[in-house]
Design a protein around this motif. Structure first.
Motif, PDB file in Angstrom:
ATOM      1  N   UNK A 143       4.829   5.998   9.844  1.00 34.94           N
ATOM      2  CA  UNK A 143       4.650   6.868   8.678  1.00 34.94           C
ATOM      3  C   UNK A 143       6.036   7.332   8.246  1.00 34.94           C
ATOM      4  N   UNK A 144       6.411   7.030   7.009  1.00 34.32           N
ATOM      5  CA  UNK A 144       7.748   7.334   6.498  1.00 34.32           C
ATOM      6  C   UNK A 144       7.623   8.121   5.193  1.00 34.32           C
ATOM      7  N   UNK A 145       8.745   8.663   4.713  1.00 35.65           N
ATOM      8  CA  UNK A 145       8.674   9.389   3.429  1.00 35.65           C
ATOM      9  C   UNK A 145       8.183   8.531   2.268  1.00 35.65           C
ATOM     10  N   UNK A 146       8.335   7.212   2.366  1.00 37.18           N
ATOM     11  CA  UNK A 146       7.990   6.374   1.222  1.00 37.18           C
ATOM     12  C   UNK A 146       6.735   5.548   1.348  1.00 37.18           C
ATOM     13  N   UNK A 147       5.989   5.671   2.453  1.00 35.20           N
ATOM     14  CA  UNK A 147       4.847   4.754   2.602  1.00 35.20           C
ATOM     15  C   UNK A 147       3.498   5.445   2.708  1.00 35.20           C
ATOM     16  N   UNK A 148       3.389   6.673   2.214  1.00 34.96           N
ATOM     17  CA  UNK A 148       2.105   7.380   2.292  1.00 34.96           C
ATOM     18  C   UNK A 148       0.980   6.569   1.662  1.00 34.96           C
ATOM     19  N   UNK A 149       1.274   5.862   0.586  1.00 33.50           N
ATOM     20  CA  UNK A 149       0.249   5.055  -0.086  1.00 33.50           C
ATOM     21  C   UNK A 149      -0.183   3.849   0.740  1.00 33.50           C
ATOM     22  N   UNK A 150       0.606   3.486   1.755  1.00 30.30           N
ATOM     23  CA  UNK A 150       0.288   2.327   2.586  1.00 30.30           C
ATOM     24  C   UNK A 150      -0.592   2.679   3.785  1.00 30.30           C
ATOM     25  N   UNK A 151      -0.726   3.967   4.095  1.00 27.94           N
ATOM     26  CA  UNK A 151      -1.350   4.344   5.358  1.00 27.94           C
ATOM     27  C   UNK A 151      -2.807   3.901   5.447  1.00 27.94           C
ATOM     28  N   UNK A 152      -3.574   4.096   4.386  1.00 32.33           N
ATOM     29  CA  UNK A 152      -4.984   3.700   4.420  1.00 32.33           C
ATOM     30  C   UNK A 152      -5.125   2.198   4.577  1.00 32.33           C
TER      31      UNK A 152
END
Length: 464
Positions: A143-152
């Motif tokens: 989990x990084x500052x730029x990948x919140x949209x990738x988590x799901x």
């Protein structure tokens, strides 16, 4: 069928007969031995059971000096492949795991290229692992500052949870989360009940601590005082309180953070924590200056701190023990200069985790069944691996024959790790892994049979 005068089951250490079919445990029944205790007689000759030998492809009788354990589950392993396979790789790491009684490991997203921060990187990781694993392997993502949209998407692709940093770890692909970003990530994970694993060291506290440099271990320890962890743990507790998400503190070293975790649990906050063999076995007092094989972040602290970690395990404040196996190319340890400020921070211990922890535990009067819970059942539960971690019907027949009283000395050349640098070289340990089974079959170093794992609601499925 395995007949064991000593077996660690959910009921504790008991005599048991374990039957296996198609890779799963079918039954666990009582096993009665006629041999008086302490006579050294073999279970093969002096035993009786309700189960006849006929009808089984193999019958294994374990002697009274061996304990049948569930295969260990190590949820904190840096395999480093692809990208740094000269540091470690799936073939070497999983062979070392098997030699140490570990039948399932979960790979960390960092120290590989690319880091596991999107589905494409996860696919690359699985491709590198396919057909090369001697034990079962699952994957954490980052989990990084730029990948919140990738988590799901990563969750639906089968990762077991997400790892983040709160301070710069020198990993450009996995930069740290700010306090606001931590809370945002946890809100996203709460929507699908995802788990966030946190490397809890505070960027702000590190900024006002003296920099690490030179050969003196005391200076390295002063560069990462306990407040660096304590402040970060408090931030995780606060974010978990705000969001209701699940959080897990990895490799906890600072005992002064334990009251924060205990208080959070009393308040109903969903937070767990782990520690590692090196924090339970090693102490700052014994580390020679220049001995960078001991360098790790957070650091190994003093003996009083170590004793408090043991108390926290016994009291249930700390949930589990995992290796944090973090190898690197030997040159990155800077053994020639002994500069702790320049040395890679990580302890290589995957194959040694069980005997290291058991050696310390037995000296404190802690039974092997408790150690097994910390190193098998609870890591499996953390990762959602419902078929792992217990000798119980319906579970995978992942098993380990362990001789707890046998002593041996660690020689780096005997380890299967790709890089043999270890602070345990020359250390005398109790406990030898005699045999390891994966889904009821002996692990064959020439025929990798490990699977890549992804959780579902009720069971484990194999990924392609």
């Amino acid at each position: 069928m395995i007949r064991a005068a000593r077996a660690v089951t959910p009921e504790g250490e008991v005599p048991a007969v374990v039957t296996v079919r198609a890779g799963r445990i079918v039954t666990v029944e009582p096993y009665v031995t006629d041999a008086p205790p302490g006579r050294g007689m073999s279970a093969r000759t002096h035993s009786r059971s309700a189960f006849p030998r006929r009808g089984f492809a193999e019958v294994v009788d374990l002697g009274p000096d061996v304990v049948l354990l569930p295969g260990l589950v190590d949820t904190h392993v840096h395999v480093n492949e692809p990208g740094h396979s000269d540091w470690e790789g799936f073939a070497s790491a999983t062979l070392a795991a098997a030699a140490g009684g570990i039948t399932t490991l979960v790979d960390m997203p960092v120290d590989s290229v690319p880091a596991t921060v999107d589905v494409a990187a996860l696919t690359a990781k699985r491709t590198a692992a396919a057909g090369r694993c001697h034990v079962d392997v699952g994957f954490w993502a980052g989990a990084t500052p730029g990948n919140t949209a990738e988590l799901a998407a990563l969750h639906h692709a089968g990762v077991l949870g997400f790892k983040c940093f709160l301070a710069d770890a020198g990993a450009p692909d996995l930069p740290p989360l700010s306090p606001d970003q931590l809370t945002s990530a946890m809100r996203t994970l709460r929507d699908f009940d995802g788990l966030l694993l946190v490397h809890a060291e505070s960027d702000a506290e590190l900024a006002v601590s003296p920099p690490a440099h030179g050969r003196r271990y005391a200076d390295f320890l002063a560069s990462r005082p306990g407040r660096v962890e304590d402040t970060a743990v408090a931030a995780v507790v606060d974010a978990a309180r705000q969001t209701g998400a699940r959080a897990h503190i990895v490799h906890l070293s600072s005992a002064t953070a334990l009251p924060l975790i205990a208080a959070a649990r009393r308040d109903g906050i969903r937070i767990t924590a782990e520690t590692c063999p090196h924090y339970l076995a090693l102490t700052a007092e014994e580390i020679p200056d220049g001995a960078t094989e001991y360098a790790c972040c957070p650091p190994i602290r003093d003996a009083a701190n170590r004793d408090l970690l043991w108390s926290a395990l016994r009291d249930g404040i700390l949930d589990l023990v995992v290796s944090d196996h973090s190898p690197c190319a030997a040159a990155l340890k800077h053994l020639d200069t002994g500069d702790f400020g320049a040395a890679w921070g990580g302890v290589s211990s995957l194959q040694l985790a069980l005997p290291v922890v058991w050696t310390e535990a037995r000296g404190r009067g802690i039974p092997l069944a408790e150690v097994t819970r910390w190193m098998s059942e609870r890591p499996a539960r953390l990762a959602g691996l419902t078929a792992k971690g217990r000798i119980a019907p319906g579970h995978d027949a992942d098993l380990c024959a362990f001789a707890p009283d046998e002593q041996w000395t660690v020689h780096p050349d005997d380890l299967h790790h790709r890089q043999p640098v270890t602070p345990y070289a020359g250390r005398r340990l109790h406990g030898v892994v005699r045999r390891t089974w994966l889904r009821g079959r002996d692990i064959d170093p020439l025929r990798p049979a490990g699977r890549l794992l992804t959780p579902t609601a009720d069971r484990l499925e194999d990924t392609p």
